[in-house]
Design an enzyme around this catalytic site. Structure first.
Site, short mmCIF file in Angstrom:
data_model
loop_
_atom_site.label_atom_id
_atom_site.label_comp_id
_atom_site.label_asym_id
_atom_site.label_seq_id
_atom_site.Cartn_x
_atom_site.Cartn_y
_atom_site.Cartn_z
N LYS A 293 1.87 -4.83 -15.37
CA LYS A 293 1.20 -5.12 -15.45
C LYS A 293 0.99 -6.09 -17.10
CE LYS A 293 -0.66 -3.67 -11.27
NZ LYS A 293 -1.04 -5.00 -10.15
N SER B 273 -4.96 -3.35 -15.09
CA SER B 273 -4.66 -2.06 -14.17
C SER B 273 -5.16 -1.61 -15.68
CB SER B 273 -3.67 -1.52 -13.92
OG SER B 273 -3.47 0.56 -14.56
N TYR C 72 5.85 0.36 -13.69
CA TYR C 72 4.84 0.22 -13.34
C TYR C 72 3.40 -0.85 -14.07
CZ TYR C 72 -0.30 -0.50 -11.35
OH TYR C 72 -0.92 -0.31 -10.78
P1 NAD Z 1 -2.84 -0.60 -1.82
O1 NAD Z 1 -0.90 -0.35 -1.54
O2 NAD Z 1 -3.48 -0.17 -0.49
O3 NAD Z 1 -2.77 -2.76 -1.50
C1 NAD Z 1 -1.40 -3.88 -1.94
C2 NAD Z 1 -1.44 -4.11 -0.71
O4 NAD Z 1 0.25 -5.02 -0.71
C3 NAD Z 1 -0.71 -3.43 0.57
O5 NAD Z 1 -2.04 -3.73 1.42
C4 NAD Z 1 0.75 -3.79 0.98
O6 NAD Z 1 1.08 -3.81 2.69
C5 NAD Z 1 0.08 -5.25 0.05
N1 NAD Z 1 2.06 -5.75 -0.25
C6 NAD Z 1 2.68 -5.05 -1.13
N2 NAD Z 1 4.10 -5.96 -0.89
C7 NAD Z 1 3.71 -6.74 -0.59
C8 NAD Z 1 4.62 -8.05 -0.70
N3 NAD Z 1 5.91 -8.16 -1.38
N4 NAD Z 1 3.76 -9.47 -0.12
C9 NAD Z 1 2.54 -8.80 0.40
N5 NAD Z 1 1.77 -7.85 0.47
C10 NAD Z 1 2.13 -6.76 -0.19
O7 NAD Z 1 -2.61 -0.94 -3.41
P2 NAD Z 1 -4.43 -0.89 -4.35
O8 NAD Z 1 -4.60 0.23 -4.37
O9 NAD Z 1 -5.41 -1.48 -2.89
O10 NAD Z 1 -3.54 -2.20 -5.16
C11 NAD Z 1 -4.59 -3.04 -5.24
C12 NAD Z 1 -3.85 -3.50 -6.49
O11 NAD Z 1 -5.12 -3.59 -7.87
C13 NAD Z 1 -2.07 -3.59 -7.00
O12 NAD Z 1 -2.04 -4.97 -7.30
C14 NAD Z 1 -2.28 -1.89 -7.90
O13 NAD Z 1 -1.75 -2.26 -8.62
C15 NAD Z 1 -3.53 -2.83 -8.16
N6 NAD Z 1 -4.54 -1.28 -9.07
C16 NAD Z 1 -4.83 -0.17 -8.11
C17 NAD Z 1 -5.77 0.81 -8.88
C18 NAD Z 1 -5.30 2.14 -7.80
O14 NAD Z 1 -6.14 3.47 -8.38
N7 NAD Z 1 -5.57 2.30 -6.99
C19 NAD Z 1 -5.64 0.73 -10.24
C20 NAD Z 1 -5.56 -0.31 -11.04
C21 NAD Z 1 -4.67 -1.16 -10.85
N1 UFG Z 2 -4.99 15.15 -11.13
C1 UFG Z 2 -4.77 16.17 -10.90
N2 UFG Z 2 -4.11 17.23 -9.75
C2 UFG Z 2 -4.29 16.20 -8.79
C3 UFG Z 2 -3.72 14.71 -9.06
C4 UFG Z 2 -4.47 14.54 -11.04
O1 UFG Z 2 -5.02 17.80 -11.63
O2 UFG Z 2 -3.45 16.40 -7.77
C5 UFG Z 2 -5.36 14.71 -12.56
C6 UFG Z 2 -4.30 14.54 -13.40
O3 UFG Z 2 -3.64 14.89 -14.36
C7 UFG Z 2 -5.56 13.21 -14.20
C8 UFG Z 2 -6.90 13.25 -12.60
O4 UFG Z 2 -6.47 14.08 -12.15
O5 UFG Z 2 -5.83 14.33 -15.04
C9 UFG Z 2 -7.03 12.01 -12.88
O6 UFG Z 2 -5.20 11.67 -11.63
P1 UFG Z 2 -4.96 9.95 -11.13
O7 UFG Z 2 -3.42 10.49 -10.81
O8 UFG Z 2 -5.72 9.85 -10.04
O9 UFG Z 2 -5.26 8.91 -11.82
P2 UFG Z 2 -4.51 8.62 -13.28
O10 UFG Z 2 -5.64 8.07 -14.85
O11 UFG Z 2 -3.39 9.14 -14.08
O12 UFG Z 2 -3.66 6.81 -12.25
C10 UFG Z 2 -4.94 5.77 -12.65
C11 UFG Z 2 -3.24 5.25 -11.24
C12 UFG Z 2 -1.90 4.48 -12.31
C13 UFG Z 2 -2.60 4.06 -13.56
C14 UFG Z 2 -3.45 5.16 -14.68
C15 UFG Z 2 -4.36 4.02 -16.04
O13 UFG Z 2 -3.04 5.68 -10.81
O14 UFG Z 2 -1.69 3.72 -11.27
O15 UFG Z 2 -4.68 5.05 -13.46
O16 UFG Z 2 -4.76 3.31 -15.27
F1 UFG Z 2 -2.10 3.79 -14.07
#
Ligand code: NAD
Ligand code: UFG
Length: 343
Positions: free
Chosen positions: A152, A124, A148
């Site tokens: 990572k 991330s 979190y």
């Molecule tokens: P998500 O929660 O939708 O998907 C994660 C999946 O992993 C889920 O299906 C959950 O059931 C499964 N899971 C959780 N714990 C488990 C375990 N112990 N064993 C097996 N399965 C398990 O999340 P996502 O948004 O699809 O994110 C996927 C990956 O990308 C994560 O590692 C997350 O940290 C990373 N990531 C996500 C974002 C974002 O904004 N969505 C940003 C940066 C990184």
């Molecule tokens: N925001 C609002 N109102 C809301 C939600 C978000 O104004 O209800 C704003 C936040 O303040 C920010 C922007 O929208 O300025 C984006 O916010 P998000 O929560 O969608 O995303 P972030 O960039 O804060 O966080 C994301 C992931 C985290 C990760 C981070 C850095 O959700 O897991 O990017 O990579 F850690």
């Protein structure tokens, strides 16, 4: 190639599965459904019109991982499974270290024992903390402010150490910026439990009437309109980057990091305006105070992914909003509710 997809029922994993299957790869999913639904996998099967294997197992279960690695014999792994809520991680750090770090180590041990050494990891942009400069390239110093993010960073460190210890490993650290949007069919998408933390799912819930209004977390940042600026990336572009990265692990060696973003920032208010235009919905907003821990602006320099992986983001904010709305309008209660069929 045969690809093991951990967390394949989740938001990014399910979209990646569709693209892997479309590219002709064979897949096997491991998931507990801790934060997802079996319905997502059923819909991926329909969308791809192809089958794939599934094992309901926890990545922390070393024996189960060894069995999957032995039976499926993956050539590469896309590792999505884990916990991802920044706020929750502050209250439950041990759960995050256990699942994210412990689970990844258990998975890697099983893969190492079975001779699979090609690995694509969901990292991330949170590993860059509050950035020193923009756009952020992969050489930017790494730091974090929450458990979190620390998981990572620790996993990136473990994977780097592994590649030094055994040069047969080929590892891609994919640092996602802000994934949003959904599959163009509107049949799979992001389905968070409870009140969404992230901007786009909150906006879609306002659009479908589940929430009254969006609270904008601060409009006094040092950005053009005062609201936060992020590099939103369409989840389908992100999914395609995993196909490119999994294929790259067959050519590359060592542990390499790649930023996955568009290279362009959009503000909170710009995203809301784009969503209004795409959906025709009003989206009332109120400006509230800043959210603790938020940064002003973040966007990627994605040049390395283009150069090395041959991947670049193709979809813009308009497509991100249109697809997010397509998913929400068709599935206003997510996977738990009935699917509306506007076709
Ligand atoms: P998500 O929660 O939708 O998907 C994660 C999946 O992993 C889920 O299906 C959950 O059931 C499964 N899971 C959780 N714990 C488990 C375990 N112990 N064993 C097996 N399965 C398990 O999340 P996502 O948004 O699809 O994110 C996927 C990956 O990308 C994560 O590692 C997350 O940290 C990373 N990531 C996500 C974002 C974002 O904004 N969505 C940003 C940066 C990184
Ligand atoms: N925001 C609002 N109102 C809301 C939600 C978000 O104004 O209800 C704003 C936040 O303040 C920010 C922007 O929208 O300025 C984006 O916010 P998000 O929560 O969608 O995303 P972030 O960039 O804060 O966080 C994301 C992931 C985290 C990760 C981070 C850095 O959700 O897991 O990017 O990579 F850690």
């Amino acid at each position: 190639m045969r690809i093991l997809v951990t967390g394949g029922a989740g938001y990014i994993g399910s979209h990646t599965l569709v693209e892997l299957l479309a590219a002709g790869h064979e897949a096997h999913v491991v998931d507990t459904f801790a934060n997802s639904s079996p319905e997502a996998l059923a819909r991926v099967r329909q969308l791809a019109n192809r089958d794939f294997g599934f094992t309901r197992a926890d990545i922390r279960d070393g024996e189960a991982m060894a069995r999957v690695a032995r039976d499926f014999a993956p050539e590469a792994v896309a590792h999505f499974a884990g916990l991802k809520a920044v706020g929750e991680s502050v209250g439950k750090p041990l759960a995050y270290f256990d699942v994210n770090v412990g689970g990844t180590v258990a998975l890697l041990q099983a893969l190492q024992a079975e001779g699979c050494r090609r690995f694509v990891f969901s990292s991330s942009a949170t590993v860059y903390g509050d950035p020193d400069y923009l756009p952020i390239d992969e050489a930017h110093p790494r730091r974090t402010t929450n458990p979190y993010g620390r998981t990572k960073l620790q996993i990136e460190g473990i994977l780097e150490d592994l590649a030094v210890a055994d040069p047969a490993w080929s590892i891609a650290l994919l640092r996602y910026f802000n994934p949003v949007g959904a599959h163009a069919s509107g049949r799979i998408g992001e389905d968070p439990e409870g009140i969404p933390n992230n901007l786009m799912p909150y906006v879609t819930q306002v659009a479908t009437g589940r929430r009254e209004r969006l609270i904008v977390h601060g409009d006094d940042y040092d950005t053009p309109d005062g609201t936060g600026v992020r590099d939103f990336i369409h989840v389908v572009d992100l999914a395609r980057a995993h196909v490119a990265a999994a294929e790259w692990t067959g050519r590359g060696a060592g542990c390499e990091a790649f930023n996955l973003g568009t290279g362009r920032g959009a503000s909170v208010l710009e995203l809301v305006a784009a969503f209004r235009a795409a959906s025709g919905q009003a989206i009332p907003v109120t400006v509230g105070p800043r959210r603790a821990g938020d940064i002003a602006a973040s966007w990627a320099d994605p040049a390395r992914a283009a150069r090395v992986l041959g991947w670049r983001a193709e979809l813009g904010v308009a497509e991100m909003c249109a697809s997010a709305w397509g998913w929400a309008a068709r599935n206003p209660a997510g996977y738990a509710g009935p699917e509306r069929n506007p076709d």
